[in-house]
Design a protein around this motif. Structure first.
Motif, PDB file in Angstrom:
ATOM      1  N   VAL A   1      -7.035  -0.229  -0.436  1.00 25.75           N
ATOM      2  CA  VAL A   1      -6.896   0.545  -1.386  1.00 25.75           C
ATOM      3  C   VAL A   1      -7.804   1.434  -1.600  1.00 25.75           C
ATOM      4  N   LEU A   2      -9.089   1.795  -1.385  1.00 28.24           N
ATOM      5  CA  LEU A   2     -10.089   2.462  -1.371  1.00 28.24           C
ATOM      6  C   LEU A   2     -10.377   3.798  -0.796  1.00 28.24           C
ATOM      7  N   GLY A   3      -9.306   4.170  -0.038  1.00 29.97           N
ATOM      8  CA  GLY A   3      -8.955   5.207   0.109  1.00 29.97           C
ATOM      9  C   GLY A   3      -7.645   6.215  -0.202  1.00 29.97           C
ATOM     10  N   LEU A   4      -7.569   5.282  -1.591  1.00 29.80           N
ATOM     11  CA  LEU A   4      -6.472   5.610  -2.189  1.00 29.80           C
ATOM     12  C   LEU A   4      -7.359   7.084  -2.797  1.00 29.80           C
ATOM     13  N   PRO A   5      -7.855   7.702  -3.308  1.00 29.51           N
ATOM     14  CA  PRO A   5      -8.230   9.091  -4.044  1.00 29.51           C
ATOM     15  C   PRO A   5      -8.343  10.347  -3.078  1.00 29.51           C
ATOM     16  N   PHE A   6      -8.977   9.260  -1.574  1.00 27.57           N
ATOM     17  CA  PHE A   6      -8.637  10.792  -0.322  1.00 27.57           C
ATOM     18  C   PHE A   6      -7.141  10.895  -0.111  1.00 27.57           C
ATOM     19  N   LEU A   7      -6.388   9.787  -0.031  1.00 24.29           N
ATOM     20  CA  LEU A   7      -4.992  10.255   0.546  1.00 24.29           C
ATOM     21  C   LEU A   7      -4.385  11.058  -0.303  1.00 24.29           C
ATOM     22  N   TYR A   8      -4.426  10.771  -1.940  1.00 24.68           N
ATOM     23  CA  TYR A   8      -4.101  12.111  -2.556  1.00 24.68           C
ATOM     24  C   TYR A   8      -4.239  13.134  -2.143  1.00 24.68           C
ATOM     25  N   LEU A   9      -5.707  13.712  -2.739  1.00 22.96           N
ATOM     26  CA  LEU A   9      -5.850  14.663  -2.166  1.00 22.96           C
ATOM     27  C   LEU A   9      -5.946  15.407  -1.235  1.00 22.96           C
ATOM     28  N   PHE A  10      -5.885  14.534   0.032  1.00 28.94           N
ATOM     29  CA  PHE A  10      -4.893  14.834   1.473  1.00 28.94           C
ATOM     30  C   PHE A  10      -3.235  15.060   0.871  1.00 28.94           C
ATOM     31  N   GLN A  11      -2.753  14.891   0.203  1.00 29.95           N
ATOM     32  CA  GLN A  11      -1.733  15.209   0.036  1.00 29.95           C
ATOM     33  C   GLN A  11      -1.345  16.103  -0.654  1.00 29.95           C
ATOM     34  N   LEU A  12      -2.063  16.564  -1.654  1.00 29.14           N
ATOM     35  CA  LEU A  12      -2.353  17.801  -2.805  1.00 29.14           C
ATOM     36  C   LEU A  12      -2.430  18.564  -1.382  1.00 29.14           C
TER      37      LEU A  12
ATOM     38  N   TYR B   1       1.206  -1.299  -0.223  1.00 23.14           N
ATOM     39  CA  TYR B   1      -0.099   0.461   0.246  1.00 23.14           C
ATOM     40  C   TYR B   1       1.543   1.184   0.061  1.00 23.14           C
ATOM     41  N   LEU B   2       1.433   1.249   0.313  1.00 26.78           N
ATOM     42  CA  LEU B   2       3.202   2.212   0.611  1.00 26.78           C
ATOM     43  C   LEU B   2       3.181   2.429  -0.720  1.00 26.78           C
ATOM     44  N   ILE B   3       3.583   1.557  -1.492  1.00 25.88           N
ATOM     45  CA  ILE B   3       4.148   1.752  -3.389  1.00 25.88           C
ATOM     46  C   ILE B   3       2.634   2.693  -3.781  1.00 25.88           C
ATOM     47  N   VAL B   4       1.572   2.142  -3.995  1.00 21.06           N
ATOM     48  CA  VAL B   4       0.300   3.336  -4.162  1.00 21.06           C
ATOM     49  C   VAL B   4       0.751   4.436  -3.752  1.00 21.06           C
ATOM     50  N   ALA B   5       0.411   4.720  -2.438  1.00 21.54           N
ATOM     51  CA  ALA B   5       0.029   5.653  -1.764  1.00 21.54           C
ATOM     52  C   ALA B   5       1.626   6.695  -1.802  1.00 21.54           C
ATOM     53  N   ILE B   6       2.486   5.900  -2.147  1.00 20.96           N
ATOM     54  CA  ILE B   6       4.158   7.188  -1.860  1.00 20.96           C
ATOM     55  C   ILE B   6       3.404   7.238  -2.746  1.00 20.96           C
TER      56      ILE B   6
ATOM     57  N   PHE C   1       3.339  13.450  -6.627  1.00 29.89           N
ATOM     58  CA  PHE C   1       2.988  13.883  -8.087  1.00 29.89           C
ATOM     59  C   PHE C   1       2.192  16.082  -6.595  1.00 29.89           C
ATOM     60  N   ASN C   2       2.613  15.431  -5.202  1.00 30.97           N
ATOM     61  CA  ASN C   2       3.114  16.190  -3.874  1.00 30.97           C
ATOM     62  C   ASN C   2       3.933  17.113  -4.065  1.00 30.97           C
ATOM     63  N   ASN C   3       4.925  15.982  -3.798  1.00 32.73           N
ATOM     64  CA  ASN C   3       6.007  17.144  -4.020  1.00 32.73           C
ATOM     65  C   ASN C   3       6.733  17.772  -5.282  1.00 32.73           C
ATOM     66  N   ALA C   4       6.432  17.364  -6.279  1.00 35.81           N
ATOM     67  CA  ALA C   4       5.839  18.255  -7.497  1.00 35.81           C
ATOM     68  C   ALA C   4       5.258  19.481  -7.680  1.00 35.81           C
ATOM     69  N   LEU C   5       3.921  19.906  -7.161  1.00 36.00           N
ATOM     70  CA  LEU C   5       3.158  20.415  -6.625  1.00 36.00           C
ATOM     71  C   LEU C   5       3.946  21.480  -5.448  1.00 36.00           C
ATOM     72  N   GLN C   6       4.523  20.851  -4.887  1.00 32.24           N
ATOM     73  CA  GLN C   6       4.687  21.442  -3.423  1.00 32.24           C
ATOM     74  C   GLN C   6       6.584  22.833  -4.184  1.00 32.24           C
TER      75      GLN C   6
ATOM     76  N   GLU D   1      -9.079   8.260   6.448  1.00 25.84           N
ATOM     77  CA  GLU D   1      -8.642   8.825   5.404  1.00 25.84           C
ATOM     78  C   GLU D   1      -8.942  10.173   4.918  1.00 25.84           C
ATOM     79  N   ILE D   2     -10.001   9.226   4.217  1.00 23.37           N
ATOM     80  CA  ILE D   2     -11.454  10.032   4.112  1.00 23.37           C
ATOM     81  C   ILE D   2     -11.675  11.306   5.211  1.00 23.37           C
ATOM     82  N   ILE D   3     -11.459  11.299   6.932  1.00 27.18           N
ATOM     83  CA  ILE D   3     -11.893  11.676   8.096  1.00 27.18           C
ATOM     84  C   ILE D   3     -10.817  13.148   7.664  1.00 27.18           C
ATOM     85  N   GLY D   4      -9.724  12.777   7.312  1.00 26.00           N
ATOM     86  CA  GLY D   4      -8.278  14.198   7.248  1.00 26.00           C
ATOM     87  C   GLY D   4      -8.871  14.668   6.000  1.00 26.00           C
TER      88      GLY D   4
END
Length: 459
Positions: A142-153, A62-67, A72-77, A208-211
């Motif tokens: 893995v269902l939390g992935l979209p929420f995690l990515y948006l959280f990272q952004l 999960y860290l692979i798909v999450a990381i 994108f996070n670092n690029a945007l930053q 992740e959704i709450i975050g």
């Protein structure tokens, strides 16, 4: 929470106070999800040693798909920080909008890959006894992935605009929710169903959704959506999307390759060592995450500050900035290493195992602590390359380091069949190579000319 953001100046200065004002809030924000990982393993260890061992491979996958989202996070930053250094904050909302579109598509690909393809690939590597349990866990997780990515952004936006002190709010809520559902769902407490191993996955997705919801509320309460025009009608911008992908794609590949290699290492451990060693290795993953929070915070700070300084056309001050951050990072790693090695029994006892387990784990902890000291220096120089926009070099460094890492690991584990703490010394080899090449690249003048190339046009 203060709802007024007074300072419109996004240009940084080089001082320890400025560095710490960015890094400390980030470190606290990183600390909270690492508490989640440790908490998961504490509850799973109390459930069964089998679950604690299985959590190692599933968590790394999960860290692979999450990381990948961190690319994108670092690029945007970097791009937001550079825009701030240039004094052009009108660029920022366009960068964020285009990044949201990109990560949502990417997260959908991650979910489909995990559900449809990954089970066939992992079937050849996972223990047949635990295969079904681990795949079921991943399909939920893995269902939390979209929420995690948006959280990272959201986190990248807050760090890039130097509002990192508010970043921890979302992480605190996320952590509290995760701990609550670990406590209730794994063993079925307080009237909740007993889900066992899968309870940790369900709890993490809810967290992740709450975050994400909390980060959106934070941005609204600070009125950052007004200041940076975040609610401006969305319009696809091919040029900006291309620039984001140009910076982020090498980073995504770098992170995926790196953690895929780590997954390969866990698979080798799974097939070579016993249940105790598997569980110890999973705990070492938590050590890298938990004790390395300050290291990664300083790495993120390096990215943001170098990008900002480049945006101000102060390239001659970049190396000085890197050295200041590097010293603080090393001191933080040294302090964490000392604490862990003075109280190793206390640390290992949190995972609910016996004295024999603790004695087997201590030598591994010593090796990992040494690797963390090297890492504290290496990640600063590596992220300075990200800050200058030279992400293709990051990827090249990663590939070279991984090759040596895999060769070394194969010799230690498969050819010489040495004990687990020798296997974990591969982290020392990896970070020495990363540091050496990054240091050489940053001490050449070529990057000063190429950093981010020419500013791209916003419409």
């Amino acid at each position: 929470m203060d709802v007024e953001v007074i300072n419109n100046d996004l240009k940084v200065n080089i001082s320890n106070r400025q560095i710490l004002s960015i890094a400390l809030p980030i470190s606290l924000a990183i600390l909270v999800p690492q508490i989640n990982f440790v908490t998961n393993n504490i509850f799973l260890g109390a459930w069964s040693k089998k679950s604690l061992g299985e959590a190692g491979i599933t968590s790394v996958y999960y860290l692979i798909v999450a990381i990948a989202g961190n690319g994108f996070n670092n690029a945007l930053q970097s791009l937001i920080s550079k825009s701030g250094g240039e004094g052009n904050i009108d660029k920022i909302h366009i960068l964020l909008q285009q990044s949201i579109r990109i990560v949502l598509k990417f997260s959908l690909c991650g979910i489909l890959f995990t559900w449809l393809i990954a089970p066939f690939i992992l079937k050849y590597f996972l223990n047949p006894v635990s295969y079904s349990d681990e795949i079921d866990f991943l399909k939920i997780r893995v269902l939390g992935l979209p929420f995690l990515y948006l959280f990272q952004l959201g986190g990248a936006f807050l760090v890039g605009t130097f509002n990192s002190r508010y970043l921890m709010i979302g992480f605190i809520f996320q952590s509290a929710v995760n701990i609550f559902f670990d406590f209730t769902l794994i063993k079925g407490r307080l009237g909740f169903p007993q889900l066992g191993f899968n309870g940790a996955a369900v709890g993490s997705v809810i967290a992740e959704i709450i975050g994400l919801m909390v980060v959106i509320i934070v941005i609204a309460r600070l009125k950052l959506h007004q200041r940076f025009k975040l609610l401006t009608k969305y319009k696809y911008d091919k040029l900006i999307s291309k620039e984001i992908l140009k910076i982020s794609t090498p980073l995504v590949l770098q992170y995926v390759i790196s953690l895929t290699t780590w997954l390969a290492f866990f698979i080798i451990v799974d097939g070579t060592y016993n249940a105790d060693d598997k569980a110890i290795s999973n705990i070492m993953r938590n050590v890298f995450g938990f004790a390395g929070v300050f290291i990664w915070a300083f790495a993120s700070t390096t990215n943001a500050m170098v990008s900002n300084i480049v945006g101000q056309h102060r390239q001659h001050e970049v190396i000085t900035t890197i050295k200041k951050i590097m010293l603080l990072s090393f001191c933080a790693a040294l302090l964490m290493g000392i604490i862990l090695n003075i109280f190793p029994h206390t640390f290992f006892s949190m995972f609910g195992q016996g004295d024999d387990f603790i004695e087997r784990g201590i030598p591994v902890l010593r090796v990992v602590s040494g690797a963390m000291l090297i890492m504290s220096i290496a990640v600063i120089w590596l992220n300075s390359l990200t800050g200058t926009g030279q992400t293709k070099i990051n990827l090249a460094i990663e590939i070279v380091a991984i090759i040596f890492y895999l060769i070394y690991t194969y010799l230690i584990v498969k050819v010489w069949k040495l004990q687990l703490y020798y296997a974990w010394s591969n982290e020392c080899i990896y970070w020495i190579i990363v540091f050496t090449i990054s240091f050489i690249c940053m001490n050449k003048d070529k990057w000063k000319i190429k950093s981010f190339q020419e500013p791209f046009t916003y419409t």
